[in-house]
Design a protein around this motif. Structure first.
Motif, PDB file in Angstrom:
ATOM      1  N   ASP A 102      -1.552  -3.739  13.680  1.00 11.73           N
ATOM      2  CA  ASP A 102      -1.593  -4.905  12.796  1.00 11.73           C
ATOM      3  C   ASP A 102      -2.797  -5.766  13.140  1.00 11.73           C
ATOM      4  OD1 ASP A 102      -0.847  -6.046  15.193  1.00 11.73           O
ATOM      5  OD2 ASP A 102       1.212  -6.444  14.607  1.00 11.73           O
ATOM      6  N   GLY A 103      -2.924  -6.889  12.430  1.00 16.40           N
ATOM      7  CA  GLY A 103      -4.007  -7.819  12.680  1.00 16.40           C
ATOM      8  C   GLY A 103      -5.237  -7.516  11.848  1.00 16.40           C
ATOM      9  N   VAL A 104      -6.281  -8.339  12.045  1.00 17.26           N
ATOM     10  CA  VAL A 104      -7.560  -8.147  11.366  1.00 17.26           C
ATOM     11  C   VAL A 104      -8.374  -7.110  12.138  1.00 17.26           C
ATOM     12  CG1 VAL A 104      -9.713  -9.235  10.628  1.00 17.26           C
ATOM     13  CG2 VAL A 104      -7.566 -10.510  10.500  1.00 17.26           C
ATOM     14  N   PHE A 115     -12.371   5.050   7.501  1.00 18.69           N
ATOM     15  CA  PHE A 115     -11.436   4.859   8.616  1.00 18.69           C
ATOM     16  C   PHE A 115     -10.230   4.034   8.186  1.00 18.69           C
ATOM     17  CE2 PHE A 115     -10.292   2.846  12.809  1.00 18.69           C
ATOM     18  CZ  PHE A 115      -9.754   4.002  13.359  1.00 18.69           C
ATOM     19  N   ARG A 116     -10.369   3.241   7.139  1.00 14.33           N
ATOM     20  CA  ARG A 116      -9.233   2.418   6.699  1.00 14.33           C
ATOM     21  C   ARG A 116      -8.030   3.271   6.296  1.00 14.33           C
ATOM     22  NH1 ARG A 116     -12.526   2.851   2.145  1.00 14.33           N
ATOM     23  NH2 ARG A 116     -11.513   2.842   0.087  1.00 14.33           N
ATOM     24  N   PHE A 117      -8.278   4.505   5.859  1.00 13.59           N
ATOM     25  CA  PHE A 117      -7.182   5.372   5.434  1.00 13.59           C
ATOM     26  C   PHE A 117      -6.336   5.850   6.613  1.00 13.59           C
ATOM     27  CE2 PHE A 117     -10.417   6.265   2.008  1.00 13.59           C
ATOM     28  CZ  PHE A 117      -9.782   5.504   1.044  1.00 13.59           C
ATOM     29  N   GLN A 118      -6.838   5.696   7.825  1.00 11.96           N
ATOM     30  CA  GLN A 118      -6.089   6.103   9.011  1.00 11.96           C
ATOM     31  C   GLN A 118      -5.280   4.950   9.618  1.00 11.96           C
ATOM     32  OE1 GLN A 118      -6.186   9.246   9.377  1.00 11.96           O
ATOM     33  NE2 GLN A 118      -7.952   9.548   8.019  1.00 11.96           N
ATOM     34  N   LEU A 119      -5.389   3.765   9.031  1.00 11.16           N
ATOM     35  CA  LEU A 119      -4.737   2.583   9.583  1.00 11.16           C
ATOM     36  C   LEU A 119      -3.531   2.192   8.738  1.00 11.16           C
ATOM     37  CD1 LEU A 119      -7.943   0.487  10.361  1.00 11.16           C
ATOM     38  CD2 LEU A 119      -6.612   1.883  11.953  1.00 11.16           C
ATOM     39  N   SER A 122      -0.285  -2.642   7.348  1.00 10.71           N
ATOM     40  CA  SER A 122      -0.070  -3.958   7.949  1.00 10.71           C
ATOM     41  C   SER A 122      -1.348  -4.592   8.491  1.00 10.71           C
ATOM     42  CB  SER A 122       0.956  -3.840   9.084  1.00 10.71           C
ATOM     43  OG  SER A 122       0.603  -2.791   9.980  1.00 10.71           O
ATOM     44  N   VAL A 123      -2.473  -3.872   8.510  1.00 10.79           N
ATOM     45  CA  VAL A 123      -3.714  -4.452   8.997  1.00 10.79           C
ATOM     46  C   VAL A 123      -4.536  -4.993   7.828  1.00 10.79           C
ATOM     47  CG1 VAL A 123      -3.761  -2.728  10.847  1.00 10.79           C
ATOM     48  CG2 VAL A 123      -5.267  -2.438   8.875  1.00 10.79           C
TER      49      VAL A 123
END
Length: 269
Positions: A102-104, A115-119, A122-123
Motif C-alpha cells: 500500500d501507500g504512494v 510495473f504498476r500491473f504487478q502492484l 491499494s497503492v
C-alpha cells in the motif's frame, strides 16, 4: 488535465514550493518558475537541469537510449533485441521481492509504467521519466529527473528504480532527494544490473549485445551506454552514505544474461 491523484502532491523541483495550476501550466509562487503541462503531463524538469556540459552528456545519452528502445520496439524479433528482453519475468520477481502492499509508490525511470500491473490496487502508483511515452496518459505520470524530485517532504512510502540507476546523471543527488521524500518507515527498492570483472559468459554476451545494438542504431561511440556502470562493490558504496541494505537478492533469467541485484534499502539512521 493532470491526473486527479497527482495534482495535490506536485511541488516545484527547484524550491519544493506548492504549485498553482491553470489550464496549460504550473507555476511556483515561491521562486516564480513556470512549468508546462502537455496532454495532461506536467513537465517538472527544472530549467537548470538542462544546461551545462554534464547535462549535455546526459541528454545525448538519453537520446541514444531512446533510439535503442524504439529499435527494440520496432523489431522485437531481431536477435539483439531478444537478448535485451527481461522485463516481464523480472518485474514479477521484483514485485514479490519488494512486498509492496500500500501507500504512494514513485517509480523512477518508469518507461511505459508496466510495473504498476504487478502492484496491488491499494497503492497509488506514480511514474516518472524524462521521456514521456504514449502510455503516460494511462496513469499518474510526471516528466522529471531523479536528481530533482517534484514531490513534498515525507510524502512517499516506496520508491522503485527498475534498471534505471545507471542512467541517472548524479546518483548522489538522487539519493539525497530519495531520503527527503520518503515518509518515516519508507523504503527504496532498486533493480540494478551489475558488471562482472574478467572473462565470463555473461560478460561476453553483454558485449556482443552492445556491439550489435550499436551497429543497428548507428550509436555514437562518444556517447556512453550508461552514465555509471556498477559492479556489486560500486553499488554498495553508492548507497552507503544515505541508506542501509535491508534485503538483497541476485536475479538472472538465464546462464548468459547479466546478473541483476534486487535491493530494499532503508534511510540510514
Amino acid at each position: 488535465m493532470i491526473h486527479a491523484d497527482l495534482l495535490p502532491l506536485l511541488r516545484c523541483p527547484v524550491c519544493h514550493g506548492a504549485l498553482v495550476a491553470n489550464a496549460s501550466a504550473l507555476r511556483c509562487p515561491d521562486c516564480d518558475t513556470a512549468y508546462t503541462v502537455r496532454a495532461g503531463v506536467p513537465d517538472l524538469v527544472p530549467p537548470t537541469a538542462e544546461t551545462g556540459a554534464d547535462w549535455d552528456t546526459w541528454r545525448a545519452h538519453l537520446e541514444a537510449f531512446q533510439q535503442r528502445r524504439e529499435h527494440r520496439s520496432d523489431e522485437p524479433k531481431k536477435l539483439v533485441n531478444r537478448m535485451t528482453r527481461s522485463g516481464g519475468p523480472q518485474q514479477v520477481a521484483f514485485a514479490e521481492f519488494t512486498e509492496i502492499r500500500d501507500g504512494v509508490v514513485l517509480d523512477i525511470g518508469c518507461g511505459p509504467g508496466k510495473f504498476r500491473f504487478q502492484l496491488p490496487d491499494s497503492v497509488l502508483y506514480i511514474g516518472m521519466d524524462p521521456i514521456p511515452l504514449p502510455e503516460a496518459s494511462e496513469f499518474a505520470f510526471i516528466r522529471g529527473v531523479a536528481e530533482h524530485l517534484p514531490l513534498p517532504n515525507q510524502s512517499v512510502r516506496h520508491i522503485t528504480v527498475l534498471s534505471a540507476l545507471d542512467h541517472f546523471k548524479d546518483c548522489e543527488a538522487f539519493l539525497r532527494e530519495a531520503v527527503r521524500i520518503l515518509e518515516p518507515g519508507g523504503r527504496l527498492h532498486v533493480v540494478q544490473q551489475v558488471h562482472e570483472h574478467g572473462f565470463s559468459i555473461r560478460g561476453l554476451a553483454h558485449w556482443v549485445k552492445d556491439s550489435l545494438e550499436d551497429r543497428s542504431t548507428k550509436h555514437d561511440d562518444s556517447v556512453p551506454h550508461h552514465m555509471t556502470e556498477f559492479d556489486r562493490g560500486d553499488l554498495s558504496k553508492t548507497f552507503a552514505r544515505h541508506f542501509t541494505v535491508e534485503r538483497e537478492q541476485l536475479y538472472s533469467m538465464s546462464f548468459y544474461t547479466p546478473r541483476r541485484v534486487f535491493l530494499t534499502l532503508a534511510p540510514a539512521p
